[in-house]
Design an enzyme around this catalytic site. Structure first.
Site, PDB file in Angstrom:
ATOM      1  N   TYR A 180      -1.914  -1.154  10.326  1.00 35.14           N
ATOM      2  CA  TYR A 180      -1.959  -1.286   8.860  1.00 35.14           C
ATOM      3  C   TYR A 180      -0.615  -0.868   8.256  1.00 35.14           C
ATOM      4  O   TYR A 180      -0.038  -1.584   7.428  1.00 35.14           O
ATOM      5  CB  TYR A 180      -3.094  -0.428   8.307  1.00 35.14           C
ATOM      6  CG  TYR A 180      -3.345  -0.601   6.828  1.00 35.14           C
ATOM      7  CD1 TYR A 180      -3.973  -1.745   6.338  1.00 35.14           C
ATOM      8  CD2 TYR A 180      -2.960   0.380   5.925  1.00 35.14           C
ATOM      9  CE1 TYR A 180      -4.213  -1.898   4.979  1.00 35.14           C
ATOM     10  CE2 TYR A 180      -3.200   0.229   4.563  1.00 35.14           C
ATOM     11  CZ  TYR A 180      -3.831  -0.913   4.100  1.00 35.14           C
ATOM     12  OH  TYR A 180      -4.060  -1.068   2.755  1.00 35.14           O
ATOM     13  N   SER A 229       0.870  -1.183   0.000  1.00 38.62           N
ATOM     14  CA  SER A 229       0.000   0.000   0.000  1.00 38.62           C
ATOM     15  C   SER A 229       0.904   1.228   0.000  1.00 38.62           C
ATOM     16  O   SER A 229       2.092   1.130   0.348  1.00 38.62           O
ATOM     17  CB  SER A 229      -0.841  -0.010   1.283  1.00 38.62           C
ATOM     18  OG  SER A 229      -1.413   1.255   1.520  1.00 38.62           O
TER      19      SER A 229
HETATM   20  P1  NAD Z   1     -11.578  -5.601  -0.457  1.00 40.83           P
HETATM   21  O1  NAD Z   1     -12.086  -5.548   0.942  1.00 40.83           O
HETATM   22  O2  NAD Z   1     -12.483  -5.224  -1.581  1.00 40.83           O
HETATM   23  O3  NAD Z   1     -10.968  -7.045  -0.760  1.00 40.83           O
HETATM   24  C1  NAD Z   1     -10.185  -7.736   0.178  1.00 40.83           C
HETATM   25  C2  NAD Z   1     -10.586  -9.196   0.164  1.00 40.83           C
HETATM   26  O4  NAD Z   1      -9.739  -9.899   1.095  1.00 40.83           O
HETATM   27  C3  NAD Z   1     -12.046  -9.439   0.581  1.00 40.83           C
HETATM   28  O5  NAD Z   1     -12.731 -10.206  -0.378  1.00 40.83           O
HETATM   29  C4  NAD Z   1     -11.902 -10.185   1.913  1.00 40.83           C
HETATM   30  O6  NAD Z   1     -12.931 -11.131   2.142  1.00 40.83           O
HETATM   31  C5  NAD Z   1     -10.550 -10.861   1.730  1.00 40.83           C
HETATM   32  N1  NAD Z   1      -9.978 -11.257   3.016  1.00 40.83           N
HETATM   33  C6  NAD Z   1      -9.931 -10.537   4.166  1.00 40.83           C
HETATM   34  N2  NAD Z   1      -9.389 -11.281   5.143  1.00 40.83           N
HETATM   35  C7  NAD Z   1      -9.101 -12.493   4.598  1.00 40.83           C
HETATM   36  C8  NAD Z   1      -8.542 -13.687   5.120  1.00 40.83           C
HETATM   37  N3  NAD Z   1      -8.175 -13.794   6.410  1.00 40.83           N
HETATM   38  N4  NAD Z   1      -8.378 -14.742   4.288  1.00 40.83           N
HETATM   39  C9  NAD Z   1      -8.758 -14.658   2.994  1.00 40.83           C
HETATM   40  N5  NAD Z   1      -9.304 -13.561   2.444  1.00 40.83           N
HETATM   41  C10 NAD Z   1      -9.472 -12.485   3.257  1.00 40.83           C
HETATM   42  O7  NAD Z   1     -10.292  -4.649  -0.458  1.00 40.83           O
HETATM   43  P2  NAD Z   1      -9.305  -4.203  -1.626  1.00 40.83           P
HETATM   44  O8  NAD Z   1      -9.281  -2.733  -1.566  1.00 40.83           O
HETATM   45  O9  NAD Z   1      -9.518  -4.922  -2.892  1.00 40.83           O
HETATM   46  O10 NAD Z   1      -7.936  -4.687  -0.942  1.00 40.83           O
HETATM   47  C11 NAD Z   1      -7.060  -5.622  -1.524  1.00 40.83           C
HETATM   48  C12 NAD Z   1      -5.671  -5.317  -1.008  1.00 40.83           C
HETATM   49  O11 NAD Z   1      -5.296  -4.007  -1.441  1.00 40.83           O
HETATM   50  C13 NAD Z   1      -5.547  -5.309   0.517  1.00 40.83           C
HETATM   51  O12 NAD Z   1      -4.329  -5.924   0.882  1.00 40.83           O
HETATM   52  C14 NAD Z   1      -5.516  -3.828   0.854  1.00 40.83           C
HETATM   53  O13 NAD Z   1      -4.816  -3.556   2.052  1.00 40.83           O
HETATM   54  C15 NAD Z   1      -4.780  -3.281  -0.350  1.00 40.83           C
HETATM   55  N6  NAD Z   1      -4.976  -1.857  -0.593  1.00 40.83           N
HETATM   56  C16 NAD Z   1      -6.206  -1.342  -0.905  1.00 40.83           C
HETATM   57  C17 NAD Z   1      -6.333   0.016  -1.111  1.00 40.83           C
HETATM   58  C18 NAD Z   1      -7.658   0.657  -1.464  1.00 40.83           C
HETATM   59  O14 NAD Z   1      -7.743   1.903  -1.497  1.00 40.83           O
HETATM   60  N7  NAD Z   1      -8.695  -0.085  -1.775  1.00 40.83           N
HETATM   61  C19 NAD Z   1      -5.217   0.857  -0.995  1.00 40.83           C
HETATM   62  C20 NAD Z   1      -3.991   0.291  -0.686  1.00 40.83           C
HETATM   63  C21 NAD Z   1      -3.883  -1.073  -0.487  1.00 40.83           C
END
Ligand code: NAD
Length: 258
Positions: free
Chosen positions: A157, A144
């Site tokens: 985080y 991130s």
């Molecule tokens: P999201 O919540 O849409 O998707 C995350 C998925 O991970 C969900 O489907 C959830 O069920 C799954 N998950 C959570 N805990 C889990 C576990 N213990 N085992 C298996 N699956 C699990 O979020 P996203 O935004 O698509 O995030 C994906 C990645 O991107 C994450 O690592 C997040 O930290 C990172 N990220 C997101 C953003 C943003 O702005 N959306 C920014 C920086 C980083």
């Protein structure tokens, strides 16, 4: 779309939503057989339907990425069924609560580190032997912009995402000569369903956040996922141990000349 993942086996964690779903769809559209892992069964089923309707192939797996026995079993399953693993996108993650460090509940800190960081360690621990058995592969871990910055209220985080950067570098160093490339993706503000819902609840904060991004908008899940797919593709064959920031310029620093 190119068919450069034709005949390849790809694992995507957190594939039931957001960036993981988008990446799973792109890998499948480019010919890959996608193992889509998540704890959200409904999300997984939707991802599989999306991929199959587009003519791709996906297998769903209910896996908690923080549970070593479940990760080990998943890799055994992929080895037994598909015989190889060519690419892995270790992407599942949670944000955790927001509290100042001195108020952050210690159990919550451990929980975020378990889901976000230990999961990436476990993923690679079991992916690497399977990839090497098949002659090599590529791994992308989702960090991130919080791996580069200090977002107030989000110590767990930020610590987990800084940790992913470190793990990625170590794994890249250890495996560069063994035909496995390891890199990380650092998304900025990405308009996944959760972010869109939060923005609708707090439009003033969302407006402020967007205006602080040089591109003046959040990223779409597929434009962020595309970078992860690129890192796992042959087009990135000489990219090792890097963290690719995809953030609309959020972390450039400096000021616009007006
Ligand atoms: P999201 O919540 O849409 O998707 C995350 C998925 O991970 C969900 O489907 C959830 O069920 C799954 N998950 C959570 N805990 C889990 C576990 N213990 N085992 C298996 N699956 C699990 O979020 P996203 O935004 O698509 O995030 C994906 C990645 O991107 C994450 O690592 C997040 O930290 C990172 N990220 C997101 C953003 C943003 O702005 N959306 C920014 C920086 C980083």
């Amino acid at each position: 779309m190119p068919d450069d993942f034709d005949g390849k086996v790809v694992l995507v964690t957190g594939a039931g939503s957001g960036i993981g779903r988008a990446a799973a769809s792109i890998f499948a559209a480019r010919g890959g057989l996608v193992y889509a892992a998540d704890i959200n069964d409904q999300g997984l089923a939707e991802t599989r339907d999306l991929i199959e309707r587009a003519g791709g192939r996906a297998v769903t797996a209910h896996v908690d990425v923080a549970a070593e026995d479940e990760i080990a079993a998943l890799m055994t399953r992929i080895g037994d069924e598909a015989g190889r693993l060519d690419a892995a996108f270790n992407n599942a993650g949670i944000t955790g609560g927001t509290h100042r460090l001195e108020d952050y509940p210690s159990a919550d800190f451990d929980h975020v580190l378990r889901i976000n960081l230990r999961s990436v360690f476990l993923g690679m621990k079991y992916e690497l032997p399977l990839m090497k058995r098949g002659g090599g592969g590529a791994i992308c871990n989702t960090a991130s912009v919080a791996a580069l910055t200090g977002p107030g209220g989000m110590c767990a985080y930020a610590a987990s995402k800084h940790g992913i950067h470190g793990l990625t570098r170590v794994a890249a160093m250890e495996n560069a000569a063994h035909h496995v490339r390891v890199n990380a993706l650092a998304p900025g503000w990405t308009e996944t369903p959760m972010v869109v819902a939060n923005s609708a609840q707090n439009p003033d904060f969302a407006r402020l956040a967007r205006s602080a991004i040089p591109a003046k908008r959040g990223g779409q899940p597929d434009e962020v996922a595309a970078a992860a797919v690129w890192l796992c593709s042959a087009a990135a064959s000489y990219v090792f141990g890097q963290m690719l920031v995809v953030d609309g310029g959020m972390t450039i620093g400096g000021f616009e000349l007006s």
